[in-house]
Design an enzyme around this catalytic site. Structure first.
Site, PDB file in Angstrom:
ATOM      1  N   GLN A  71      -4.063  -5.610   6.617  1.00 46.61           N
ATOM      2  CA  GLN A  71      -5.103  -6.452   6.004  1.00 46.61           C
ATOM      3  C   GLN A  71      -5.092  -7.878   6.558  1.00 46.61           C
ATOM      4  O   GLN A  71      -5.859  -8.717   6.085  1.00 46.61           O
ATOM      5  CB  GLN A  71      -4.890  -6.517   4.481  1.00 46.61           C
ATOM      6  CG  GLN A  71      -5.101  -5.213   3.766  1.00 46.61           C
ATOM      7  CD  GLN A  71      -6.563  -4.743   3.798  1.00 46.61           C
ATOM      8  OE1 GLN A  71      -7.475  -5.524   4.053  1.00 46.61           O
ATOM      9  NE2 GLN A  71      -6.765  -3.466   3.558  1.00 46.61           N
ATOM     10  N   LYS A  79      -9.610  -1.439  10.911  1.00 43.97           N
ATOM     11  CA  LYS A  79      -9.840  -2.563   9.990  1.00 43.97           C
ATOM     12  C   LYS A  79     -10.166  -3.850  10.768  1.00 43.97           C
ATOM     13  O   LYS A  79     -10.319  -4.914  10.201  1.00 43.97           O
ATOM     14  CB  LYS A  79      -8.610  -2.775   9.113  1.00 43.97           C
ATOM     15  CG  LYS A  79      -8.368  -1.604   8.144  1.00 43.97           C
ATOM     16  CD  LYS A  79      -7.339  -1.926   7.127  1.00 43.97           C
ATOM     17  CE  LYS A  79      -6.864  -0.705   6.376  1.00 43.97           C
ATOM     18  NZ  LYS A  79      -7.747  -0.306   5.275  1.00 43.97           N
ATOM     19  N   ASP A 110       3.558  -5.083   7.434  1.00 46.95           N
ATOM     20  CA  ASP A 110       2.325  -4.297   7.441  1.00 46.95           C
ATOM     21  C   ASP A 110       1.170  -5.300   7.560  1.00 46.95           C
ATOM     22  O   ASP A 110       0.859  -6.013   6.605  1.00 46.95           O
ATOM     23  CB  ASP A 110       2.238  -3.479   6.148  1.00 46.95           C
ATOM     24  CG  ASP A 110       0.897  -2.761   6.011  1.00 46.95           C
ATOM     25  OD1 ASP A 110      -0.007  -3.018   6.817  1.00 46.95           O
ATOM     26  OD2 ASP A 110       0.771  -1.951   5.074  1.00 46.95           O
ATOM     27  N   HIS A 145       0.878  -1.185   0.000  1.00 48.15           N
ATOM     28  CA  HIS A 145       0.000   0.000   0.000  1.00 48.15           C
ATOM     29  C   HIS A 145       0.915   1.234   0.000  1.00 48.15           C
ATOM     30  O   HIS A 145       2.038   1.181   0.510  1.00 48.15           O
ATOM     31  CB  HIS A 145      -0.824  -0.073   1.297  1.00 48.15           C
ATOM     32  CG  HIS A 145      -1.897   0.951   1.448  1.00 48.15           C
ATOM     33  ND1 HIS A 145      -1.647   2.244   1.838  1.00 48.15           N
ATOM     34  CD2 HIS A 145      -3.240   0.864   1.287  1.00 48.15           C
ATOM     35  CE1 HIS A 145      -2.793   2.903   1.925  1.00 48.15           C
ATOM     36  NE2 HIS A 145      -3.775   2.086   1.585  1.00 48.15           N
ATOM     37  N   CYS A 150      -4.855   2.743  -3.564  1.00 46.66           N
ATOM     38  CA  CYS A 150      -3.619   3.203  -2.891  1.00 46.66           C
ATOM     39  C   CYS A 150      -2.492   2.208  -3.120  1.00 46.66           C
ATOM     40  O   CYS A 150      -1.704   1.926  -2.190  1.00 46.66           O
ATOM     41  CB  CYS A 150      -3.821   3.427  -1.400  1.00 46.66           C
ATOM     42  SG  CYS A 150      -5.059   4.662  -1.016  1.00 46.66           S
TER      43      CYS A 150
HETATM   44  C1  LIG Z   1      -2.083  -3.036   3.418  1.00 43.92           C
HETATM   45  C2  LIG Z   1      -2.438  -1.681   3.944  1.00 43.92           C
HETATM   46  N1  LIG Z   1      -1.494  -0.960   4.565  1.00 43.92           N
HETATM   47  C3  LIG Z   1      -1.751   0.246   5.070  1.00 43.92           C
HETATM   48  C4  LIG Z   1      -2.994   0.800   4.964  1.00 43.92           C
HETATM   49  C5  LIG Z   1      -3.236   2.157   5.531  1.00 43.92           C
HETATM   50  O1  LIG Z   1      -4.068   2.075   6.640  1.00 43.92           O
HETATM   51  P1  LIG Z   1      -4.534   3.401   7.388  1.00 43.92           P
HETATM   52  O2  LIG Z   1      -5.199   4.262   6.348  1.00 43.92           O
HETATM   53  O3  LIG Z   1      -5.471   2.902   8.424  1.00 43.92           O
HETATM   54  O4  LIG Z   1      -3.315   4.031   7.930  1.00 43.92           O
HETATM   55  C6  LIG Z   1      -4.018   0.103   4.327  1.00 43.92           C
HETATM   56  C7  LIG Z   1      -5.355   0.689   4.174  1.00 43.92           C
HETATM   57  O5  LIG Z   1      -6.133   0.287   3.352  1.00 43.92           O
HETATM   58  C8  LIG Z   1      -3.720  -1.172   3.804  1.00 43.92           C
HETATM   59  O6  LIG Z   1      -4.652  -1.891   3.170  1.00 43.92           O
END
Ligand SMILES: Cc1ncc(COP(=O)(O)O)c(C=O)c1O
Length: 399
Positions: A194, A217, A191, A114, A356
């Protein structure tokens, strides 16, 4: 009780929410915890010595322990509260990245990352004259570990990747990536944004150096996130946000800093968010990952079958790979935003666009797509509405 009924937003029976990967809906128990906090315990943790301050401090620290147990971290001080995955990764980039990554060093990212796990590292790479490389994929969407082994070297300081792709839903192999990284002297950031709604991650067992996730999430409120880091690494890292409660002593010209975790928690914290997160973790544990996966997998398979049967939809759903309940798709010849707009008329919420994850979309040569993602509160009726809505798209665009 039927799980959907535990989420008040679904009192609206016309709502067919298929965007849990963007944010999960909140069960009543989590909503109740926020109200309970403000009605009974609201004080500013660590700032004073009267009852409400002690109550809010206890709630905040108990929530930290719940997260510690959830990740199986060795110590609760290794759990840092942040605002989100994005803030956790920025903390790491500004602190670890700017301090320990130097000219000529390399950062390896997953191509499925992301933007939250790309852009902060581009900032570090530009400032420190480091280089960014990517782990590319096999046909089935899984990491090509040979590509990774070829690219990693003693110059690699950090490997940062998503445990699950937010576009394809493919689950990447944490233990293998960690082992290869450590064999080359590199640290690893997972990360888990998800991942944790679908499977547990044991940071001790998997020997993970850093891990980030967002509460929202995972049935928790927005505005609360976690950075896990091994104590010996967090202790060496400089603070990120400077201000109240992250200090030891402050003189007119100088400050010394508090031990972890406070060193990284400058300013008034989101106590109700931390409390909501601990209630969300308890709720998730109460359902159990087995049941969550069964419900999500059955819906994913039903949706996949029906999407493929339509004959005018392309799904990007590879076989022979571990995955979570996410389906990326396009209606042939129609932009994903138009599809999502028409689905909304049927009360169906799906994500559309580049998710994103522009480097991944470029790599896969998909300019944009829709994404249906399933949560434990979804049912067959939600899938049927999706299909009904897509038939309408066909009619509107005369396909
Ligand atoms: C894999 C992943 N990393 C990071 C994020 C960013 O999360 P946040 O907007 O809650 O910081 C997302 C959000 O969709 C995501 O899917």
């Amino acid at each position: 009780m039927e799980i959907k009924k535990e989420f008040p937003i679904f009192d609206d029976e016309n709502l067919h929410y298929l965007d849990t990967a963007a944010t999960s809906q909140k069960p009543q128990v989590v909503l109740d915890s926020i109200e309970r906090y403000y009605k009974n315990y609201n004080g500013n943790p660590g700032r004073g010595s009267y009852k409400l301050v002690m109550d809010s401090t206890r709630i905040f620290e108990d929530s930290r322990k719940t997260v510690q147990r959830f990740l199986n971290a060795k110590e609760k001080e290794e759990i840092i509260f942040t605002k989100s995955t994005t803030e956790s990764i920025n903390l790491l980039a500004y602190s670890f990245g700017l301090e320990f990554i130097n000219e000529g060093d390399e950062i390896i990212l997953g191509i499925t990352n992301h933007h939250a796990n790309i852009v902060p590292w581009q900032m570090v790479a530009k400032k420190k004259k480091a280089k960014i490389k990517y782990i590319y994929l096999h046909e089935n969407g899984q990491f090509d570990l040979d590509d990774f082994k070829y690219k990693i070297s003693r110059r690699t300081k950090l490997v940062a990747f998503s445990a699950v792709s937010n576009v394809t839903g493919v689950v990447h192999p944490i233990d293998e990536v960690v082992e290869i990284a450590h064999n080359n002297g590199a640290y690893v950031l997972v990360d888990a944004a998800q991942a944790l709604l679908h499977f547990p991650i044991d940071v001790l067992k998997s020997n993970i150096d850093f891990l980030a996730f967002s509460g929202h999430k995972l049935f928790a409120p927005m505005g609360i996130g976690i950075l896990y880091g091994k104590r010996q690494l967090l202790e060496k890292m400089p603070p990120f946000l400077f201000g109240g409660d992250m200090i030891e002593f402050v003189t007119e010209q100088n400050s010394t800093f508090a031990p972890i975790p406070n060193k990284f928690e400058g300013g008034t914290q989101n106590v109700e968010g931390a409390y909501g997160l601990s209630e969300a973790i308890n709720y998730l544990n109460g359902i159990g990952y087995d049941q969550i996966n069964k419900i999500e997998h059955d819906l994913e398979m039903k949706a996949l079958f029906e999407l493929r049967n339509l004959g005018f939809v392309t799904t990007y759903h590879t076989e022979n790979v571990e995955r979570v309940g996410v389906i990326a798709f396009n209606v042939n010849g129609v932009h994903s935003h138009d599809v999502a707009f028409i689905l909304d008329y049927y009360g169906v919420g799906v994500r559309s666009g580049h998710h994103c994850a522009q480097p991944l979309m470029n790599y896969l040569e998909i300019p944009s797509c829709c994404r249906a993602s399933f949560g434990v509160y979804n049912d067959a009726g939600d899938v049927e509405k999706l299909i009904e809505g897509l038939r309408k798209v066909k009619e509107v665009f005369k396909l």
